[in-house]
Motif scaffolding. Sequence first.
Motif, mmCIF file in Angstrom:
data_model
loop_
_atom_site.group_PDB
_atom_site.id
_atom_site.type_symbol
_atom_site.label_atom_id
_atom_site.label_comp_id
_atom_site.label_asym_id
_atom_site.label_seq_id
_atom_site.Cartn_x
_atom_site.Cartn_y
_atom_site.Cartn_z
ATOM 1 N N UNK A 56 0.828 -1.206 0.000
ATOM 2 C CA UNK A 56 0.000 0.000 0.000
ATOM 3 C C UNK A 56 0.865 1.260 0.000
ATOM 4 N N UNK A 57 1.950 1.214 0.801
ATOM 5 C CA UNK A 57 2.850 2.366 0.874
ATOM 6 C C UNK A 57 3.505 2.630 -0.467
ATOM 7 N N UNK A 58 4.033 1.576 -1.098
ATOM 8 C CA UNK A 58 4.690 1.734 -2.398
ATOM 9 C C UNK A 58 3.706 2.190 -3.474
ATOM 10 N N UNK A 59 2.471 1.645 -3.446
ATOM 11 C CA UNK A 59 1.465 2.040 -4.424
ATOM 12 C C UNK A 59 1.098 3.516 -4.264
ATOM 13 N N UNK A 60 0.906 3.958 -3.000
ATOM 14 C CA UNK A 60 0.578 5.364 -2.759
ATOM 15 C C UNK A 60 1.710 6.274 -3.206
ATOM 16 N N UNK A 61 2.944 5.863 -2.904
ATOM 17 C CA UNK A 61 4.103 6.661 -3.313
ATOM 18 C C UNK A 61 4.195 6.758 -4.834
ATOM 19 N N UNK A 62 3.964 5.602 -5.499
ATOM 20 C CA UNK A 62 4.019 5.594 -6.972
ATOM 21 C C UNK A 62 2.928 6.486 -7.557
ATOM 22 N N UNK A 63 1.684 6.396 -7.014
ATOM 23 C CA UNK A 63 0.595 7.210 -7.525
ATOM 24 C C UNK A 63 0.856 8.688 -7.273
ATOM 25 N N UNK A 64 1.432 8.996 -6.096
ATOM 26 C CA UNK A 64 1.736 10.383 -5.789
ATOM 27 C C UNK A 64 2.767 10.941 -6.774
ATOM 28 N N UNK A 65 3.857 10.174 -7.005
ATOM 29 C CA UNK A 65 4.889 10.613 -7.959
ATOM 30 C C UNK A 65 4.311 10.766 -9.355
ATOM 31 N N UNK A 66 3.446 9.814 -9.762
ATOM 32 C CA UNK A 66 2.852 9.879 -11.097
ATOM 33 C C UNK A 66 1.977 11.118 -11.240
ATOM 34 N N UNK A 67 1.149 11.421 -10.198
ATOM 35 C CA UNK A 67 0.274 12.598 -10.277
ATOM 36 C C UNK A 67 1.098 13.885 -10.332
ATOM 37 N N UNK A 68 2.206 13.935 -9.548
ATOM 38 C CA UNK A 68 3.066 15.127 -9.575
ATOM 39 C C UNK A 68 3.676 15.325 -10.955
ATOM 40 N N UNK A 69 4.183 14.237 -11.541
ATOM 41 C CA UNK A 69 4.791 14.326 -12.875
ATOM 42 C C UNK A 69 3.750 14.738 -13.911
ATOM 43 N N UNK A 70 2.539 14.173 -13.811
ATOM 44 C CA UNK A 70 1.483 14.514 -14.761
ATOM 45 C C UNK A 70 1.098 15.987 -14.637
ATOM 46 N N UNK A 71 1.013 16.496 -13.397
ATOM 47 C CA UNK A 71 0.664 17.913 -13.206
ATOM 48 C C UNK A 71 1.755 18.826 -13.761
ATOM 49 N N UNK A 72 3.044 18.419 -13.605
ATOM 50 C CA UNK A 72 4.137 19.221 -14.152
ATOM 51 C C UNK A 72 4.076 19.250 -15.675
ATOM 52 N N UNK A 73 3.795 18.076 -16.276
ATOM 53 C CA UNK A 73 3.681 18.035 -17.744
ATOM 54 C C UNK A 73 2.522 18.903 -18.215
ATOM 55 N N UNK A 74 1.358 18.838 -17.510
ATOM 56 C CA UNK A 74 0.197 19.635 -17.891
ATOM 57 C C UNK A 74 0.493 21.126 -17.742
ATOM 58 N N UNK A 75 1.228 21.481 -16.662
ATOM 59 C CA UNK A 75 1.584 22.890 -16.459
ATOM 60 C C UNK A 75 2.470 23.398 -17.596
ATOM 61 N N UNK A 76 3.427 22.537 -18.036
ATOM 62 C CA UNK A 76 4.300 22.948 -19.149
ATOM 63 C C UNK A 76 3.509 23.071 -20.451
ATOM 64 N N UNK A 77 2.543 22.154 -20.648
ATOM 65 C CA UNK A 77 1.690 22.264 -21.838
ATOM 66 C C UNK A 77 0.915 23.583 -21.821
#
Length: 463
Positions: A56-77
């Motif tokens: 659960x910890x690893x999954x939450x960490x992975x989802x958190x990192x993925x959402x942060x990366x996606x938001x950064x990509x969207x911000x750059x777009x």
Amino acid sequence: MNEIRCPHCSKAFKIDEAGYAAILKQVRDGDFEKEIHNRLEIAEKEKNSAVELEKAKLTAEFQKNSSVKESEIQEMKNKLVSTELALQAAAKDALTKVERERDLLVSKIEKIEQEKLAATQVSEVKLAAEVDKTKAEKEAEISALKSKLDTAELTQKLKVSEAVGIVEKERDSLKVSVDKLKLEKELSEKSLKEKYETQIKDRDDSIERLKDMKLQLSTKMVGETLEKHCENEFNNIRAMAFPKAYFEKDNDGSSGSKGDYIFKESDENENEIISIMFEMKNEADGTGKKNKNEDFFKELDKDRIEKGCEYAVLVSLLEADNELYNRGIVDVSYRYPKMYVVRPQFFLPIISLLRSAALNSLKYKAELAFVKNQNLDITNFEKELEAFKGGFARNYKLASDKFRTAIESIDKSIAQLQKTKDVLLGAENQLDLANRKAEDVTIKKLTKNNPTMMAKFADAKKD
């Protein structure tokens, strides 16, 4: 002598110290096996909780990192789109300004042409010089205005070129940022994969340890052969439980074969109480093929008869996965009379049980002789003998059931660890799929269905 009372029939019978110690050891062994079973269950629950928590910890960490990366990509777009719109607005304003200046110059030229046409209506002679002068001035002014118009057009081109350069810089910056995000994502996925591989390795080691525990439960045979182990076990309690017993290797091979050990005990009058022929078989004693316990029954029975022993016992580590022999003491007298098969941990209990039975039989034989001499009925003797047999059978069944329960618990633990391994392998496959999807992300796919960006990149390629 200790007195034991049957909880079912309330019959009381006495056993010596050795028999009492053997029965007490069985009870303690049962408690020990129960404790092992309870601790294995607790360890299994703690392990499952730890695995679920870590997942659960690893999954939450992975989802958190993925959402942060996606938001950064969207911000750059969004930033890229805003820059493009700003450049379009600036280009449009510059173009409108140039068009206004051009319209102003055209209107001035038309006005000058009208003034020139009006001047031609004046006297040609009187105004010729003045017209020529005015014409030259106006032509010079027109040339200046045309030069200014060319300069404005060149300035506009420079501004457009500068805007394209800014767009290219923004594009390169976004590309570098996207590559950086992809690298961070790959590193994160690699770290998660290494964690899962470490967990899988730990579960495999646990499975191997449980398998070893199943095969070596209560044997304590590190660095010893089976024969040496049994001899040491007997010598540890010889002085206390069997002070007058004979337990030595069978060195008499005159008949063509011999067993491993012979156990004999006699009373004070040199009357034999019991005699047992022992044969020890270890897995390492076999050749290329796997031997079975029943392969040695015939030879063991032959050695028992030739050496004049009453019982025959095969102490065996063969057929480690056979539940029949893993349950405890196995009576094979249906094949050969008075023969038993035991695992090493039941080596001393079988001696104590058979010795206790022999001592009771010796007492009953003396009593029977006395009864016969007195011409008494032997019905009570037979009942006592049957009661003893029933008690012996119940003790044997209880010991076998407890041993079987411990083995089944270990098998369930192994199966549960295998399921955990399969779940972790499935998570690794999902990570591989996510990695392949991330590798497919390109600038071209990001600008798909965006005509403005496609046009800008096309103009940049032409320039």
